[in-house]
Design a protein around this motif. Structure first.
Motif, PDB file in Angstrom:
ATOM      1  N   ILE A   1      70.959   7.662   6.252  1.00 24.25           N
ATOM      2  CA  ILE A   1      69.966   8.745   6.304  1.00 24.25           C
ATOM      3  C   ILE A   1      68.802   8.420   5.366  1.00 24.25           C
ATOM      4  CG2 ILE A   1      69.567  11.167   5.683  1.00 24.25           C
ATOM      5  CD1 ILE A   1      72.480  11.687   6.717  1.00 24.25           C
ATOM      6  N   GLN A   2      69.106   7.927   4.167  1.00 27.01           N
ATOM      7  CA  GLN A   2      68.054   7.581   3.201  1.00 27.01           C
ATOM      8  C   GLN A   2      67.187   6.429   3.728  1.00 27.01           C
ATOM      9  OE1 GLN A   2      67.183   9.303   0.517  1.00 27.01           O
ATOM     10  NE2 GLN A   2      68.789  10.722   1.102  1.00 27.01           N
ATOM     11  N   GLN A   3      67.817   5.440   4.364  1.00 34.74           N
ATOM     12  CA  GLN A   3      67.060   4.331   4.943  1.00 34.74           C
ATOM     13  C   GLN A   3      66.117   4.831   6.030  1.00 34.74           C
ATOM     14  OE1 GLN A   3      70.018   1.558   6.333  1.00 34.74           O
ATOM     15  NE2 GLN A   3      70.094   0.467   4.391  1.00 34.74           N
ATOM     16  N   LYS A   4      66.600   5.740   6.845  1.00 34.23           N
ATOM     17  CA  LYS A   4      65.788   6.297   7.927  1.00 34.23           C
ATOM     18  C   LYS A   4      64.600   7.075   7.360  1.00 34.23           C
ATOM     19  CE  LYS A   4      65.495   7.287  12.386  1.00 34.23           C
ATOM     20  NZ  LYS A   4      65.219   6.305  13.390  1.00 34.23           N
ATOM     21  N   LYS A   5      64.835   7.854   6.298  1.00 29.26           N
ATOM     22  CA  LYS A   5      63.753   8.615   5.664  1.00 29.26           C
ATOM     23  C   LYS A   5      62.697   7.674   5.091  1.00 29.26           C
ATOM     24  CE  LYS A   5      66.184  12.841   4.338  1.00 29.26           C
ATOM     25  NZ  LYS A   5      66.705  13.631   3.203  1.00 29.26           N
ATOM     26  N   LYS A   6      63.140   6.603   4.408  1.00 23.73           N
ATOM     27  CA  LYS A   6      62.197   5.644   3.829  1.00 23.73           C
ATOM     28  C   LYS A   6      61.387   4.949   4.916  1.00 23.73           C
ATOM     29  CE  LYS A   6      64.628   4.635  -0.453  1.00 23.73           C
ATOM     30  NZ  LYS A   6      65.366   3.641  -1.236  1.00 23.73           N
ATOM     31  N   ALA A   7      62.045   4.594   6.013  1.00 22.41           N
ATOM     32  CA  ALA A   7      61.340   3.941   7.119  1.00 22.41           C
ATOM     33  C   ALA A   7      60.296   4.879   7.715  1.00 22.41           C
ATOM     34  CB  ALA A   7      62.334   3.496   8.186  1.00 22.41           C
ATOM     35  N   LYS A   8      60.621   6.155   7.843  1.00 22.28           N
ATOM     36  CA  LYS A   8      59.680   7.147   8.377  1.00 22.28           C
ATOM     37  C   LYS A   8      58.499   7.326   7.432  1.00 22.28           C
ATOM     38  CE  LYS A   8      58.317  10.718  10.890  1.00 22.28           C
ATOM     39  NZ  LYS A   8      57.033  10.444  11.489  1.00 22.28           N
ATOM     40  N   GLU A   9      58.779   7.421   6.123  1.00 18.45           N
ATOM     41  CA  GLU A   9      57.705   7.554   5.133  1.00 18.45           C
ATOM     42  C   GLU A   9      56.778   6.344   5.179  1.00 18.45           C
ATOM     43  OE1 GLU A   9      59.703   8.084   1.401  1.00 18.45           O
ATOM     44  OE2 GLU A   9      60.349  10.121   1.891  1.00 18.45           O
ATOM     45  N   GLN A  10      57.360   5.148   5.301  1.00 22.20           N
ATOM     46  CA  GLN A  10      56.552   3.923   5.361  1.00 22.20           C
ATOM     47  C   GLN A  10      55.688   3.921   6.614  1.00 22.20           C
ATOM     48  OE1 GLN A  10      56.268   1.858   2.941  1.00 22.20           O
ATOM     49  NE2 GLN A  10      55.147   0.196   3.866  1.00 22.20           N
ATOM     50  N   GLN A  11      56.254   4.337   7.733  1.00 23.69           N
ATOM     51  CA  GLN A  11      55.485   4.384   8.983  1.00 23.69           C
ATOM     52  C   GLN A  11      54.345   5.399   8.877  1.00 23.69           C
ATOM     53  OE1 GLN A  11      55.739   2.308  11.530  1.00 23.69           O
ATOM     54  NE2 GLN A  11      53.991   3.297  12.460  1.00 23.69           N
ATOM     55  N   ASP A  12      54.606   6.548   8.283  1.00 25.37           N
ATOM     56  CA  ASP A  12      53.564   7.562   8.096  1.00 25.37           C
ATOM     57  C   ASP A  12      52.434   7.023   7.218  1.00 25.37           C
ATOM     58  OD1 ASP A  12      55.046   9.296   9.630  1.00 25.37           O
ATOM     59  OD2 ASP A  12      55.794  10.476   7.932  1.00 25.37           O
ATOM     60  N   LEU A  13      52.801   6.295   6.168  1.00 29.09           N
ATOM     61  CA  LEU A  13      51.804   5.720   5.269  1.00 29.09           C
ATOM     62  C   LEU A  13      50.942   4.699   6.014  1.00 29.09           C
ATOM     63  CD1 LEU A  13      50.923   5.827   2.292  1.00 29.09           C
ATOM     64  CD2 LEU A  13      52.420   3.877   1.898  1.00 29.09           C
ATOM     65  N   LYS A  14      51.571   3.861   6.821  1.00 36.21           N
ATOM     66  CA  LYS A  14      50.823   2.862   7.592  1.00 36.21           C
ATOM     67  C   LYS A  14      49.845   3.541   8.537  1.00 36.21           C
ATOM     68  CE  LYS A  14      54.322  -0.761   7.564  1.00 36.21           C
ATOM     69  NZ  LYS A  14      55.290  -1.487   8.381  1.00 36.21           N
ATOM     70  N   GLU A  15      50.274   4.628   9.166  1.00 31.88           N
ATOM     71  CA  GLU A  15      49.387   5.350  10.079  1.00 31.88           C
ATOM     72  C   GLU A  15      48.253   6.021   9.313  1.00 31.88           C
ATOM     73  OE1 GLU A  15      51.844   7.954  12.408  1.00 31.88           O
ATOM     74  OE2 GLU A  15      52.890   6.284  13.366  1.00 31.88           O
ATOM     75  N   GLU A  16      48.558   6.569   8.142  1.00 31.75           N
ATOM     76  CA  GLU A  16      47.532   7.232   7.329  1.00 31.75           C
ATOM     77  C   GLU A  16      46.455   6.239   6.899  1.00 31.75           C
ATOM     78  OE1 GLU A  16      47.166   9.082   2.837  1.00 31.75           O
ATOM     79  OE2 GLU A  16      49.105   9.138   3.822  1.00 31.75           O
ATOM     80  N   PHE A  17      46.869   5.036   6.516  1.00 27.66           N
ATOM     81  CA  PHE A  17      45.922   4.027   6.046  1.00 27.66           C
ATOM     82  C   PHE A  17      45.379   3.159   7.182  1.00 27.66           C
ATOM     83  CE2 PHE A  17      48.196   4.126   1.711  1.00 27.66           C
ATOM     84  CZ  PHE A  17      47.309   5.060   1.238  1.00 27.66           C
ATOM     85  N   ASN A  18      45.860   3.355   8.407  1.00 29.23           N
ATOM     86  CA  ASN A  18      45.471   2.540   9.564  1.00 29.23           C
ATOM     87  C   ASN A  18      45.792   1.068   9.302  1.00 29.23           C
ATOM     88  OD1 ASN A  18      44.503   2.035  12.140  1.00 29.23           O
ATOM     89  ND2 ASN A  18      42.399   1.781  11.449  1.00 29.23           N
TER      90      ASN A  18
END
Length: 130
Positions: A19-36
């Motif tokens: 669950i923690q790995q999935k949350k970190k992966a989601k946060e990283q993906q959100d950050l990548k989208e935010e920064f393009n």
């Protein structure tokens, strides 16, 4: 009964880890989208990657219009030299080839907007003056 409890605890820890790995992966993906940002290749821990993304976005936002590639390269190099030790190298542009040797955990090649960034660290060995 004790063996069953141990197995349940082991499985619970395993599931919590997933669950923690999935949350970190989601946060990283959100950050990548935010920064393009689109990572092309990386051998770098996520927190260090995030530092490169946020600094790149900050520099690009400070120079509206055409990106100042030299300024971005210099800013990334200086920031990483001061934060993670010397011998960081940075190449920024829209069209370049490269073939580099880097230290373990010190390489990322990513795209931010229409600019490509190659950031890597090399080992520094003192010269032997004899």
């Amino acid at each position: 009964m004790e063996g069953v409890e141990l197995e349940l605890e082991r499985r619970s820890k395993f599931l919590n880890g997933l669950i923690q790995q999935k949350k970190k992966a989601k946060e990283q993906q959100d950050l990548k989208e935010e920064f393009n940002v689109r990572v092309r290749a990386s051998d770098m821990p996520l927190p260090v990657q995030n530092r490169a993304f946020s600094l790149s976005r900050e520099i690009l936002n400070a120079t509206p219009g055409k990106a100042d590639n030299k300024r971005l390269a210099l800013a990334l190099k200086k920031d990483f030299d001061s934060a993670y030790g010397p011998a960081w190298h940075c190449i920024v542009g829209t069209s370049f080839g490269s073939y580099v040797t880097h230290s373990i955990g010190g390489f990322i090649y990513f795209q931010i907007d229409k600019v490509y960034v190659l950031l890597f660290k090399t080992a520094v060995e003192p010269l032997d003056h004899q």
